[in-house]
Structures are given as C-alpha cells and as structure tokens.
Design a protein around this motif. Structure first.
Motif, PDB file in Angstrom:
ATOM      1  N   ASP A 240      11.038  -1.142   8.789  1.00 37.34           N
ATOM      2  CA  ASP A 240       9.973  -0.339   8.181  1.00 37.34           C
ATOM      3  C   ASP A 240      10.544   0.682   7.195  1.00 37.34           C
ATOM      4  O   ASP A 240       9.990   0.905   6.122  1.00 37.34           O
ATOM      5  N   GLU A 241      11.666   1.312   7.562  1.00 31.68           N
ATOM      6  CA  GLU A 241      12.310   2.270   6.658  1.00 31.68           C
ATOM      7  C   GLU A 241      12.836   1.569   5.409  1.00 31.68           C
ATOM      8  O   GLU A 241      12.704   2.078   4.296  1.00 31.68           O
TER       9      GLU A 241
ATOM     10  N   VAL B 115      11.793  -1.246   4.011  1.00 32.96           N
ATOM     11  CA  VAL B 115      10.698  -1.716   3.164  1.00 32.96           C
ATOM     12  C   VAL B 115      10.070  -0.554   2.398  1.00 32.96           C
ATOM     13  O   VAL B 115       9.638  -0.727   1.254  1.00 32.96           O
ATOM     14  N   SER B 116      10.034   0.615   2.994  1.00 36.80           N
ATOM     15  CA  SER B 116       9.396   1.752   2.344  1.00 36.80           C
ATOM     16  C   SER B 116      10.292   2.416   1.290  1.00 36.80           C
ATOM     17  O   SER B 116       9.799   3.218   0.494  1.00 36.80           O
ATOM     18  N   ASP B 117      11.583   2.099   1.265  1.00 31.68           N
ATOM     19  CA  ASP B 117      12.479   2.652   0.253  1.00 31.68           C
ATOM     20  C   ASP B 117      12.111   2.136  -1.124  1.00 31.68           C
ATOM     21  O   ASP B 117      11.663   0.998  -1.281  1.00 31.68           O
ATOM     22  N   SER B 118      12.313   2.968  -2.127  1.00 30.94           N
ATOM     23  CA  SER B 118      12.028   2.540  -3.495  1.00 30.94           C
ATOM     24  C   SER B 118      13.208   1.718  -4.033  1.00 30.94           C
ATOM     25  O   SER B 118      14.341   1.847  -3.572  1.00 30.94           O
TER      26      SER B 118
END
Length: 65
Positions: free
Chosen positions: A37-38, A40-43
């Motif tokens: 989840d972390e 995937v949420s990174d730019s």
C-alpha cells in the motif's frame, strides 16, 4: 498416519472459523500489505516519468517500420 491429517484439517477449520485464515503467517501478510500500500501510494520520480513518456513516443514509430 491418518491421525496427523485429521488433526491438521481440524486446525485449519478452527483457524478459518476464528477469522484468521493465514494463522501464524497473518502478521507477515499484514506487513506485506502495508508495504504494498505504501509503495503504490508513492509518486513516480520525474526522471522515470520522462523515460516512460519517451518510450511511449518511440513505440508507435517503431511499429510503423
């Protein structure tokens, strides 16, 4: 040898009934999900996005050849 299979099946049923289908691996599963989840949420870094854009532009020209 039949007893071991029966005992294992009973443990699996109890685990499923308790809402913890992974049993002792549930903590590992939670950590992996949290990491995913972390991630995937990174730019996407600007340089990487530029490289992807260049690749997309190069592919249609390559298909025409």
């Amino acid at each position: 040898m039949r007893k071991d299979n029966t005992a294992g099946a009973a443990k699996n049923r109890r685990r499923a009934a308790s809402g913890d289908p992974l049993g002792p691996n549930s903590e590992i599963g939670r950590k992996l999900k949290q990491y995913y989840d972390e991630l995937v949420s990174d730019s996407v870094p600007d340089r990487f996005a530029q490289l992807l854009s260049q690749l997309e532009q190069a592919q249609p020209a390559r298909k025409k050849d």
